[in-house]
Design a protein around this motif. Structure first.
Motif, PDB file in Angstrom:
ATOM      1  N   ALA A 141     -27.781 -49.983 -44.549  1.00 12.17           N
ATOM      2  CA  ALA A 141     -26.771 -49.729 -43.521  1.00 12.17           C
ATOM      3  C   ALA A 141     -26.265 -48.297 -43.621  1.00 12.17           C
ATOM      4  O   ALA A 141     -26.094 -47.608 -42.622  1.00 12.17           O
ATOM      5  CB  ALA A 141     -25.614 -50.707 -43.675  1.00 12.17           C
ATOM      6  N   TYR A 196     -25.575 -55.894 -45.941  1.00 12.68           N
ATOM      7  CA  TYR A 196     -25.540 -55.109 -44.705  1.00 12.68           C
ATOM      8  C   TYR A 196     -24.267 -55.399 -43.919  1.00 12.68           C
ATOM      9  O   TYR A 196     -23.549 -54.506 -43.482  1.00 12.68           O
ATOM     10  CB  TYR A 196     -26.771 -55.475 -43.874  1.00 12.68           C
ATOM     11  CG  TYR A 196     -26.976 -54.613 -42.670  1.00 12.68           C
ATOM     12  CD1 TYR A 196     -26.411 -54.927 -41.447  1.00 12.68           C
ATOM     13  CD2 TYR A 196     -27.765 -53.474 -42.741  1.00 12.68           C
ATOM     14  CE1 TYR A 196     -26.603 -54.142 -40.345  1.00 12.68           C
ATOM     15  CE2 TYR A 196     -27.974 -52.679 -41.643  1.00 12.68           C
ATOM     16  CZ  TYR A 196     -27.383 -53.015 -40.442  1.00 12.68           C
ATOM     17  OH  TYR A 196     -27.590 -52.231 -39.349  1.00 12.68           O
ATOM     18  N   ASP A 197     -24.001 -56.670 -43.789  1.00  5.67           N
ATOM     19  CA  ASP A 197     -22.846 -57.104 -43.017  1.00  5.67           C
ATOM     20  C   ASP A 197     -21.548 -56.557 -43.599  1.00  5.67           C
ATOM     21  O   ASP A 197     -20.683 -56.030 -42.900  1.00  5.67           O
ATOM     22  CB  ASP A 197     -22.835 -58.639 -43.038  1.00  5.67           C
ATOM     23  CG  ASP A 197     -21.861 -59.213 -42.068  1.00  5.67           C
ATOM     24  OD1 ASP A 197     -21.351 -60.298 -42.333  1.00  5.67           O
ATOM     25  OD2 ASP A 197     -21.615 -58.563 -41.034  1.00  5.67           O
ATOM     26  N   ILE A 208     -21.008 -52.814 -42.850  1.00  8.14           N
ATOM     27  CA  ILE A 208     -20.537 -52.489 -41.498  1.00  8.14           C
ATOM     28  C   ILE A 208     -19.046 -52.760 -41.402  1.00  8.14           C
ATOM     29  O   ILE A 208     -18.257 -51.957 -40.887  1.00  8.14           O
ATOM     30  CB  ILE A 208     -21.287 -53.324 -40.448  1.00  8.14           C
ATOM     31  CG1 ILE A 208     -22.796 -53.171 -40.582  1.00  8.14           C
ATOM     32  CG2 ILE A 208     -20.826 -52.983 -39.065  1.00  8.14           C
ATOM     33  CD1 ILE A 208     -23.338 -51.936 -39.988  1.00  8.14           C
ATOM     34  N   LYS A 209     -18.654 -53.900 -41.935  1.00  7.09           N
ATOM     35  CA  LYS A 209     -17.230 -54.240 -41.857  1.00  7.09           C
ATOM     36  C   LYS A 209     -16.401 -53.233 -42.633  1.00  7.09           C
ATOM     37  O   LYS A 209     -15.345 -52.799 -42.182  1.00  7.09           O
ATOM     38  CB  LYS A 209     -17.022 -55.635 -42.442  1.00  7.09           C
ATOM     39  CG  LYS A 209     -15.577 -56.053 -42.424  1.00  7.09           C
ATOM     40  CD  LYS A 209     -15.419 -57.494 -42.791  1.00  7.09           C
ATOM     41  CE  LYS A 209     -13.937 -57.819 -42.755  1.00  7.09           C
ATOM     42  NZ  LYS A 209     -13.640 -58.991 -43.538  1.00  7.09           N
ATOM     43  N   ILE A 229     -23.950 -53.526 -32.578  1.00  4.47           N
ATOM     44  CA  ILE A 229     -24.355 -53.719 -33.975  1.00  4.47           C
ATOM     45  C   ILE A 229     -25.711 -54.410 -33.938  1.00  4.47           C
ATOM     46  O   ILE A 229     -25.791 -55.611 -33.705  1.00  4.47           O
ATOM     47  CB  ILE A 229     -23.334 -54.583 -34.737  1.00  4.47           C
ATOM     48  CG1 ILE A 229     -21.958 -53.928 -34.669  1.00  4.47           C
ATOM     49  CG2 ILE A 229     -23.764 -54.752 -36.176  1.00  4.47           C
ATOM     50  CD1 ILE A 229     -20.879 -54.712 -35.373  1.00  4.47           C
ATOM     51  N   LEU A 237     -23.933 -49.113 -34.621  1.00  4.78           N
ATOM     52  CA  LEU A 237     -23.539 -49.257 -36.029  1.00  4.78           C
ATOM     53  C   LEU A 237     -24.615 -50.028 -36.772  1.00  4.78           C
ATOM     54  O   LEU A 237     -24.672 -51.238 -36.650  1.00  4.78           O
ATOM     55  CB  LEU A 237     -22.216 -50.029 -36.119  1.00  4.78           C
ATOM     56  CG  LEU A 237     -21.020 -49.374 -35.473  1.00  4.78           C
ATOM     57  CD1 LEU A 237     -19.927 -50.400 -35.236  1.00  4.78           C
ATOM     58  CD2 LEU A 237     -20.500 -48.280 -36.384  1.00  4.78           C
ATOM     59  N   THR A 238     -25.409 -49.448 -37.570  1.00  2.00           N
ATOM     60  CA  THR A 238     -25.582 -48.020 -37.713  1.00  2.00           C
ATOM     61  C   THR A 238     -26.996 -47.651 -37.246  1.00  2.00           C
ATOM     62  O   THR A 238     -27.854 -48.508 -37.171  1.00  2.00           O
ATOM     63  CB  THR A 238     -25.467 -47.588 -39.174  1.00  2.00           C
ATOM     64  OG1 THR A 238     -26.419 -48.328 -39.933  1.00  2.00           O
ATOM     65  CG2 THR A 238     -24.097 -47.843 -39.721  1.00  2.00           C
ATOM     66  N   ILE A 270     -17.541 -43.604 -35.387  1.00  3.41           N
ATOM     67  CA  ILE A 270     -16.993 -44.802 -36.023  1.00  3.41           C
ATOM     68  C   ILE A 270     -15.479 -44.821 -35.880  1.00  3.41           C
ATOM     69  O   ILE A 270     -14.852 -45.862 -35.710  1.00  3.41           O
ATOM     70  CB  ILE A 270     -17.405 -44.882 -37.496  1.00  3.41           C
ATOM     71  CG1 ILE A 270     -18.913 -44.828 -37.625  1.00  3.41           C
ATOM     72  CG2 ILE A 270     -16.873 -46.154 -38.129  1.00  3.41           C
ATOM     73  CD1 ILE A 270     -19.411 -44.931 -39.038  1.00  3.41           C
ATOM     74  N   THR A 282     -22.990 -57.768 -30.775  1.00  2.33           N
ATOM     75  CA  THR A 282     -23.715 -57.922 -32.022  1.00  2.33           C
ATOM     76  C   THR A 282     -25.007 -58.633 -31.718  1.00  2.33           C
ATOM     77  O   THR A 282     -25.012 -59.713 -31.138  1.00  2.33           O
ATOM     78  CB  THR A 282     -22.895 -58.747 -33.023  1.00  2.33           C
ATOM     79  OG1 THR A 282     -21.676 -58.075 -33.255  1.00  2.33           O
ATOM     80  CG2 THR A 282     -23.633 -58.898 -34.322  1.00  2.33           C
ATOM     81  N   GLY A 307     -18.336 -57.174 -38.627  1.00  5.44           N
ATOM     82  CA  GLY A 307     -17.743 -55.964 -38.072  1.00  5.44           C
ATOM     83  C   GLY A 307     -17.093 -56.227 -36.724  1.00  5.44           C
ATOM     84  O   GLY A 307     -15.969 -55.813 -36.466  1.00  5.44           O
TER      85      GLY A 307
END
Lengths: 576, 475
Positions: B44, B165-166, B169-170, B192, B218-219, B246, B257, B265
């Protein structure tokens, strides 16, 4: 200390066509200022240039600077490379999944029999195992795997977390051995235990010495049937079998070994990467020497268990196996001889030293004939490669022992080594390297990605020899690359292997693509990004876009986003 | 239509009988089908311009991850490590972490440093946030700029790279997104995509560009992990999502998403800033891409669907019809990341293929629900391996027999043993070139996928004159 290392080429019959490396012009090493390349202050002592009267070697065997993108790996990595080529054993990684899932089936060693070692086994510790301990799960896993596969041995590797939570690997393995009747061998290879992964090599050798070499199978059981080809050697060594596929039948008839006493050796530090061992074995058999066990290329557990019965240990990879050879000398009185089967001259020297050790005139004759035959064969075959490669410049950055042996091999091809270095070399490695290279060569220790790139830019070699992680950086800079680690695709050992090596190097260097890549020059590196860190006011995208938009008429509302807009200032490569 | 999907009980045992004599297992993982959390976090971070990931742990973590990433993308990847050793484990990793941050700032000057933890540092309990605060404070009096430093908790003993990964992003949004000044939303949408190949992210960008929608991805790994050779060397991703983008994500009018397992995120943005959030299935194939396009066109700014997209859809439909005879009824085993697999399963059913075994290494309830939903539409009855490994998969393939295997390069040995072709998609793919160019999203990507799958079937099951080989495969 050898000062003139220009050629190890034997000047003899019919040589006029071959460009003698003695005729090479001295390459001009630019005046090296005190600072080789710009890097951190603490790193400067890790680089040194070989010069007359300069006896120092680079500082080595220290912790990497945190934050540098180091090429080193951990202690588990060291143990893994030594033990994982054992073909009919299960290699169980006790820890969370990541260690196993990133490292299974990447060693590159090949097997003529079982493929069990290529699977990735893990106990996959979860959060509750970390809290309550993973020993029970480990025991259950071992029992389950033993029932599923019936391996000759199970190696259990400890990882970082296991060291922290205090799982007692030894006692679990002892219990598992009693329950299952197979060898269960613990390897205490927590990743953080040392800065240098050589500790991993040593731990692996310890595991072999303590649990495997010289031990009987715990319980009589039938080994699973193996694929055709290899039979385990008898304990008494009454007869030894020749491998089914020998290279030259002509040679066979000339040099049928008349050696009748059984000479058995172990080869330590040979991992059969891309089939190296399969090139060495026929050479040894032609001089009448059979192999008891190889540590650990294309090996089986039972062979290594009988390794203490050999007459001699051939130590190839110093770093990982010298410790093992010393211990076996102490424990079983098995002498050791250093060998190196990479390169024509080195292979010849090794064969001769083996024959000299046994002091057997028949063996020494056989060795001489073999060397002469092969050297002549190779010399003719290598002419076209030498013509293309002579004068090309090479940078070498590999693991401990290979750096030294590669330098010799390159000189046999007529190439110049500008720079050499290792990830985790010890002082004695650097001493040997220093003796081998010519004046003006740079020696560097534990170079990281940025330093390597800067060194490539400065020295501008035609070829870089290293491992997979540096490959694409070097290719992007227009420097040809040859892999010498576990991603190799052909065997480089022995006489034929040297031809393969020449072919690989030729393939890399002589490719026409390098005509099209831009040449490296001084301003290769983009400026480190200097971002204006905006203050914490809101950034209005719409107004920014409209204010940036220099395009055209009022009537046409520009719908391009900020990113797409071509007039937006971007960070561009530095103008040369 | 009511169907029962044979869902695998929690121990991944595939049917009745738990004794190992039936080659089933309970404890060990053999040939894992997933990677650990820090791997997802690193991927990410590589989509952000000028960012550099730092793994707070021992050297092996970063070296082996770099190795896997390098050989998949065939690009130089730089991931730092704090090089923890025995003494630092005893006394805590603070000194190493501070030194690492200092070194990185000096040598690489990144725009952002993402500090991911590893199982080692999570177990010793390093307070990474506190150490970072200390680092910032030591610079309080200096005028020089410091990059924002994120701390992401990614222990590898739970979850998988999807979760890593999740979380990243968050964490990016939590630390960087600024609250909107006014309540007016601008015309930008957040997207996303999830942990996808660079070519797929590029496809998403192209679709958004055609529909003239400003977007923040993202991203965005489409440039940094698929970089050209132009004579310059970059150590950090030279293009990708910028930090300023961002920072503005809270002003966007919606977050889309595309991977259901990467939705934290979006959920965060909705909760904190009220940005509406929609999750869609991965746009692979006709139906999913239609849903994606229609969601986009329902947004205010978009007037009509651009003709190129209509044409691409038509081409996909045309190709589906052209190749249906080769594909109908082919049994497929597919394994990989959950969103990738569910997206592809939807397309495979459109093609007329029959998913027989659907496997993922990341255990997830969302995944089973998704698959069941698709299967209830089509009436298939596959075997689902949820959170299993490739050994489980191989045992099943031996039992039921399939015509085609779809997944990453680790399945090559299974394909060889069972004499079936392997179509490579996912991560990692190291025995073929072009892994970062595998495009499966959108109409164009689905078309590419369709052609390649069909040709794989033809190569393996039809001879050179075009006749179907009845007794099995040729090569």
């Amino acid at each position: 200390m050898q000062k003139n290392n220009k050629s190890h080429h034997n000047p003899e019959k019919g040589d006029e066509d071959v460009i003698s490396s003695l005729d090479l012009p001295d390459i001009e090493i630019p005046e090296i200022p005190k600072e080789v390349i710009s890097t951190l202050k603490s790193r400067k002592k890790h680089m040194c240039i070989k010069k007359e009267g300069n006896e120092s070697t680079p500082a080595c065997n220290q912790a990497s600077v945190p934050g540098m993108v180091t090429q080193r790996s951990c202690v588990y990595g060291g143990a893994r490379v030594v033990l994982m080529p054992i073909t009919d054993a299960i290699h169980l990684v006790h820890g969370p999944l990541g260690c196993a899932s990133c490292t299974w089936d990447i060693r590159g060693s090949r097997s003529s029999g079982s493929e069990l070692y290529r699977n990735g086994f893990s106990t996959d510790l979860q959060e509750k195992d970390i809290v309550f301990g993973g020993e029970k799960k480990l025991l259950e896993t071992i029992i389950e795997l033993n029932q599923l596969f019936k391996p000759s041995a199970i190696f259990v590797y400890a990882t970082c977390v296991v060291g922290l939570i205090g799982d007692d690997l030894k006692s679990v393995c002892r219990e598992a051995t009693e329950i299952t009747g197979s060898r269960v061998i613990p390897v205490q290879s927590e990743g953080f235990r040392s800065v240098n992964k050589s500790l991993g090599h040593q731990l692996a050798c310890d595991a072999l010495l303590e649990y495997l070499i010289g031990t009987e199978t715990p319980q009589k059981k039938v080994n699973p049937p193996q694929k055709e080809g290899k039979k385990p050697l008898q304990k008494k060594r009454e007869t030894f079998e020749k491998d089914p596929a020998s290279e030259d039948d002509v040679l066979e008839s000339q040099i049928t070994s008349q050696v009748t006493n059984d000479i058995c050796v172990n080869i330590l530090g040979e991992f059969n990467v891309a089939g190296d061992l399969w090139a060495i074995r026929p050479l040894l058999e032609k001089i009448g020497v059979s192999i008891q066990a190889v540590v650990t290329g294309d090996s089986r557990v039972e062979e290594i268990a009988n390794a203490h019965l050999a007459h001699l240990n051939l130590v190839q990879c110093q770093k990982s196996s010298r410790y093992l050879a010393d211990s076996m000398e102490e424990r079983y009185s098995i002498p050791q001889v250093r060998v190196n089967f990479f390169g024509v001259e080195e292979t010849s020297k090794s064969l001769k030293s083996i024959a000299e050790f046994f002091n057997d005139p028949l063996m020494m004759d056989a060795a001489e004939n073999l060397i002469e035959f092969e050297t002549n064969r190779i010399k003719d075959a290598i002419i076209p490669y030498r013509q293309r490669l002579t004068g090309k410049k090479v940078a070498v950055y590999v693991g401990g022992n290979k750096a030294w042996s590669l330098i010799r091999a390159f000189e046999e091809l007529g190439m110049e080594v500008l720079m050499t270095g290792t990830q985790n070399g010890l002082p004695e490695d650097y001493q040997r390297i220093k003796e081998t290279v010519r004046d003006g060569t740079l020696i560097v220790d534990d170079a990281n990605a940025m330093e390597l790139a800067r060194l490539l830019e400065k020295y501008q070699p035609d070829l870089l020899v290293s491992g997979a992680k540096e490959k694409y950086m070097s290719l992007k800079m227009g420097v040809a690359f040859c892999d010498f680690n576990h991603d190799r695709i052909s065997s480089f050992a022995g006489f034929q292997g040297f031809l393969n090596f020449a072919r690989e190097v030729d393939r890399a260097v002589s490719s026409p693509v390098w005509k099209y890549t831009p040449s490296i020059n001084g301003s290769v590196f983009k400026n480190p990004l200097k971002y204006p860190f905006k203050s914490k006011t809101m950034f209005n995208a719409k107004s920014q876009r409209e204010s940036n938009c220099k395009v055209k008429s009022e009537s046409m509302k520009c719908k391009k986003s900020v990113k797409e807009c071509s007039t937006k200032p971007k960070i561009s490569p530095e103008v040369m | 239509m009511h169907t029962t999907t044979k869902n695998v009980p929690p121990e991944n045992v595939t049917s009745a009988g738990k004794s190992p004599e039936n080659n089933k297992k309970k404890f060990a993982v053999i040939n894992p089908c997933r990677m650990c959390q820090p791997m997802g976090a690193v991927q990410a971070l590589l989509g952000i311009e000028g960012a550099m990931p730092l793994i707070h742990g021992s050297q092996g973590c970063s070296t082996y991850m770099r190795f896997q990433l390098c050989r998949h993308f065939r690009e130089p990847i730089n991931v730092s490590s704090t090089s923890m050793s025995e003494s630092t484990v005893v006394y805590g990793g603070e000194k190493n972490l501070l030194k690492a941050l200092e070194t990185m700032k000096l040598q690489y000057n990144p725009t952002l440093i993402g500090v991911t933890s590893s199982c080692l540092t999570e177990t010793i309990g390093d307070d990474v946030k506190g150490i970072i605060r200390k680092f910032h404070e030591s610079y309080k009096d200096h005028s020089e700029e410091r990059p924002p430093i994120l701390s992401i908790s990614t222990p590898s003993y739970s979850g998988s790279h999807i979760e890593g990964y999740d979380k990243t992003i968050k964490s990016l949004l939590e630390s960087l997104a600024l609250s909107p000044e006014s309540s007016d939303k601008n015309n930008v949408i957040n997207v996303i995509p999830g942990n996808l190949a660079p070519a797929d992210v590029e496809e998403v960008k192209e679709i958004l560009h055609l529909m003239e929608l400003d977007n923040i991805i993202l991203t965005d790994t489409s440039e940094s992990l698929h970089a050209p050779l132009n004579g310059s060397i970059e150590f950090l991703p030279s293009s990708g999502t910028t930090l300023d983008e961002i920072r503005q994500t809270a002003n966007s009018k919606i977050t889309l998403t595309l991977s259901k397992h990467a939705d934290s995120g979006g959920i965060f943005l909705k909760k904190r800033f009220g940005v509406p959030h929609v999750t869609l299935p991965l746009p692979v194939g006709l139906e999913n891409t239609d849903l994606f396009i229609s969601t986009l066109s329902s947004l205010e700014d978009v007037e009509n669907i651009p003709p190129e997209l209509e044409r691409d859809r038509g081409r996909l439909l045309d190709a589906l019809v052209d190749s249906q005879a080769y594909n109908y009824g082919r049994k497929v085993a597919i394994y990989g990341d959950p969103d990738l697999v569910s997206g592809m399963v939807s397309f495979l059913t459109e093609m007329g293929m029959e998913p027989a075994i659907i496997a993922t290494g990341t255990k997830s309830n969302k995944f089973s629900t998704d698959i069941q939903q698709i299967m209830s539409r089509t009436g298939h009855d596959p075997l689902i391996i949820n959170g299993g490994d490739l050994y489980d998969l191989q045992q099943q393939v031996k039992k039921t027999g399939v015509d085609l295997l779809i997944g990453n390069s680790y399945g090559a040995r299974i394909a060889l043993d069972e004499n079936i072709p392997l179509f490579r998609v996912g991560f990692p793919i190291f025995d073929r070139v072009g892994a970062q160019r595998i495009r499966i999203l959108g109409y164009k990507g689905s078309l590419n996928l369709l052609d390649q799958l069909t040709n794989t079937i033809i190569q393996h099951y039809y001879d050179e004159a075009g006749y179907e080989l009845m007794d099995g495969a040729e090569n």
